[in-house]
Design an enzyme around this catalytic site. Structure first.
Site, PDB file in Angstrom:
ATOM      1  CE  LYS A 233      -1.572  10.307  -0.743  1.00 55.36           C
ATOM      2  NZ  LYS A 233      -2.614   9.271  -1.031  1.00 55.36           N
TER       3      LYS A 233
ATOM      4  CB  THR B 195      -1.530   7.431   2.273  1.00 55.66           C
ATOM      5  OG1 THR B 195      -1.283   7.255   0.884  1.00 55.66           O
ATOM      6  CG2 THR B 195      -2.585   8.500   2.477  1.00 55.66           C
TER       7      THR B 195
ATOM      8  CG  ASN C 244      -2.726  -3.223  -4.532  1.00 57.25           C
ATOM      9  OD1 ASN C 244      -3.115  -2.310  -3.823  1.00 57.25           O
ATOM     10  ND2 ASN C 244      -1.769  -3.077  -5.426  1.00 57.25           N
TER      11      ASN C 244
ATOM     12  CD  GLU D  75       0.253   1.113  -4.771  1.00 58.13           C
ATOM     13  OE1 GLU D  75       0.070   1.099  -5.992  1.00 58.13           O
ATOM     14  OE2 GLU D  75       0.024   2.077  -4.039  1.00 58.13           O
TER      15      GLU D  75
ATOM     16  CB  THR E 179      -6.089   9.441  -3.017  1.00 52.90           C
ATOM     17  OG1 THR E 179      -7.417   8.950  -2.983  1.00 52.90           O
ATOM     18  CG2 THR E 179      -6.158  10.975  -2.950  1.00 52.90           C
TER      19      THR E 179
ATOM     20  CB  THR F  57     -11.716  -7.348   5.967  1.00 54.50           C
ATOM     21  OG1 THR F  57     -11.673  -7.337   4.553  1.00 54.50           O
ATOM     22  CG2 THR F  57     -11.952  -5.922   6.401  1.00 54.50           C
TER      23      THR F  57
END
EC number: 2.3.1.35
Lengths: 405, 405
Positions: free
Chosen positions: A179, A153, A400, A275, A190, A405
């Site tokens: 991954k 991803t 993060n 990250e 994930t 949005t």
């Protein structure tokens, strides 16, 4: 005796083919569908997320594996996690499996499904359905990297490893791809991992597989969160013509060591690629009362923001390590505890060691490295364990927090 | 019926005096020693850190309170935690208590000791010994703020509250002060809290005190770490002339509610003042199987870096909240779960709600606030609980990473 294979991966063991394509699920246009196939139905071991919120493919695979402990293929998509999608989501996961079974002319319940990506969105089934025949058509033996890239991803790097073990009976190979944590809103970290081998494994090898997961994928922490889709699947197709039971005890030990190497190498790749991560730190707990306690304490320290920020700041902050260990709930006696950064002892019997200039310089050289080890010796038992963590950087917060949005 | 007292604090209840001075322990020159004294020996309730690594004053106070459940005074210093200091550290803590007892002409074991600050350094006893007589000399009735400021480390704001309860028998007062998370290398977040009341409390009120701690100081999280020095001490001197047992049941309920208000107000001040915090978020879990599970889940979500980064980014990221809840180990059923940001419902039965333009605007207005509530309704029981957390910002990483030895 085993050797690491350059550019090895899931297709390194005999009888495994794979493929990866761009089905248009990701806006980025990167590869987002992958297929892994074994020529013969393979013994399948699988471990899934303990999260109470489980994605549809996780629920589907668990049900499928209740009937048989064999699988012939795994269909994977990235870009959409098929999580929080209700009954329609489950039907979509099942349809992905059935369409793949039909395209490969396989029996029902012989294909597993994995998804990773955005949650709360229904799968773009038109794209999935168009993608499956292409994946089948493109299956080939040298596709380890293709497969490894299509499952990513926001991972920055391919995570693919393989090891070859020479035995009296012949060559056995283990391959793997995974991954890791990628956060694109409203996505979560994930972990998907796929291990392949051409050795025939008995059903009771599952305990060994679980133990390896504890010391690899469950021993790493980027931010302590568990996702709705985490899955680790191992396929053993026996196409080397060799059975685990037929290996000598020392060869069995070598196979287990090689499996640990492959799984830990994949797990460490995930942490390196966390990250904003700038460092990979091994947290080693020694002389603990039990392996479980040692591992639990190591993982607990690995999730301490204070400790992880200090690592980012290249600060040998023994206080944060010791305090975090003390609040882990695991047994320890401060007055018995020694602590090392690399080879430099900073705490002895719970008291700071007075370092001279040379030792202080050595200490700072350790924490400036990209990868180093912190060892906490509890001196209350004989067990030990390691966890692997990354530092907590501005980059982590940026990745993060920035997407709104 | 109770009323909040403007500028109230530990000295608001009858019979309590306090003082604060600069003893030169802190390089900054800020106040670093404080004394709290009750005119009469007070019933003492105390709760200490669960960290396996306990600072000397914590070990001393626990031992002192084993003999009697009364105390007449608390001597506090900031700037040095007296942690990881071995036997000498314990002797120093004891000497602080004895010198204070002598200066105040009190019986042995009637003074408690609290320290916060740098760990791994021996106490500057010369400064402590010089400070104690000055503190005794300066004791006065209007010293709530003086005391409250002298206990701070890198806290930015004074944390002091008081409430007055009018009863049939007369006026009862509760006061309090605390200090929260300050990280100066190699320091850790330490929470010290002091609650005073002039109501006479029975020994079995301790259970009530503990329950209040669970819903206040133990319900907050800045970064999930527990320090070596965390302490909460409550002194009840009975100088209002009123006994808890003599209050009517409704008045007893009011006293408990007022105590909760004081303790939660102090606890929230700590979160507001967390390193780099820009927001205070109440995580509310409703319709859970038990209060304990609800509180545990709320606290777990409150330590999720993914959720906390999203709060900093003003991103109404329901996926991270739901996933964190699912990985808390507490019972839940995704398909039964509803989630609200403020009053805006974003999840219903585990599925995202399709928001219209107006609702979407309202949702973003909520997460842009400095303080708001996220409510997760599990619909599997009748219990509920709240935890209070702050966001994870660049500021947090900066404060905790920048200092390098």
């Amino acid at each position: 005796m085993y050797t690491v294979l350059e550019k090895g991966g899931v297709c390194s063991p005999k009888g495994f083919t794979a493929s990866g394509i761009c089905a248009g699920i990701k806006a980025s246009g990167n590869a987002d569908m992958a297929l892994l196939k074994s020529e013969k139905a393979a013994r399948c071991f699988a471990v899934f997320t303990t999260n109470k919120v489980k994605a549809a493919p996780v629920l589907y695979d668990k049900a499928a594996l209740e009937h048989a402990h064999f699988a012939s293929a795994v269909i994977v998509n990235s870009g959409n996690a098929n999580a929080c999608t209700g009954e329609k989501g489950y039907a979509d996961a099942e349809r992905m499996a059935v369409l793949t079974e039909e395209a490969l002319k396989l029996t029902p319940k012989s294909v597993l499904v994995c998804s990773t990506g955005v949650i709360g969105h229904l799968m773009p089934m038109d794209k999935i359905e168009a993608g499956i025949p292409k994946l089948v058509e493109k299956l080939h033996e040298d596709a380890s990297e293709e497969f490894g890239r299509a499952i990513l991803t926001t991972d920055l790097a391919l995570k693919s490893h393989a090891v070859e073990i020479k035995t009296e009976k012949g060559v056995v190979t283990i391959g793997g791809a995974c991954k890791g944590s990628g956060m694109i809103h409203p996505n979560m970290a994930t972990m998907l991992a796929f291990i392949t081998t051409d050795l025939a494994l008995p059903i009771d090898f599952f305990a060994e597989f679980r133990a390896n997961i504890a010391d690899s994928f469950n021993a790493i922490t980027v931010d302590g969160d568990t996702s709705t889709n985490d899955t680790c699947i191992m396929l053993a197709n026996g196409m080397s013509g060799i059975k685990y039971e037929d290996l000598s005890l020392s060869e069995q030990g070598e196979f287990r060591a090689a499996l640990t190497l492959v799984m830990q190498s994949l797990a460490k790749d995930i942490v390196r690629d966390g990250e904003g991560a700038t460092k990979l730190i091994e947290l080693r707990i020694e002389k603990a009362e039990s392996h479980e306690e040692a591992l639990r304490m190591a993982r607990f320290i690995g999730t301490s923001n204070l400790a992880k920020c200090a690592m980012f700041g290249e600060d040998p902050n023994w206080g944060r390590i010791l305090s975090s260990a003390g609040s882990s709930g695991c047994n320890m006696v401060a007055e018995h505890t020694d602590l090392y950064f690399g080879e430099v002892k900073v705490l002895e019997g719970g008291r700071p060691v007075q370092l001279d200039e040379k030792q202080t310089a050595a200490l700072h050289a350790v924490v400036r490295q990209r990868e180093y080890k912190v060892t906490l010796v509890l001196n209350i038992g004989q067990a030990s364990a390691s966890a692997f963590t990354c530092d907590l950087s501005y980059g982590y917060v940026k990745i993060n927090a920035e997407y709104t949005t």
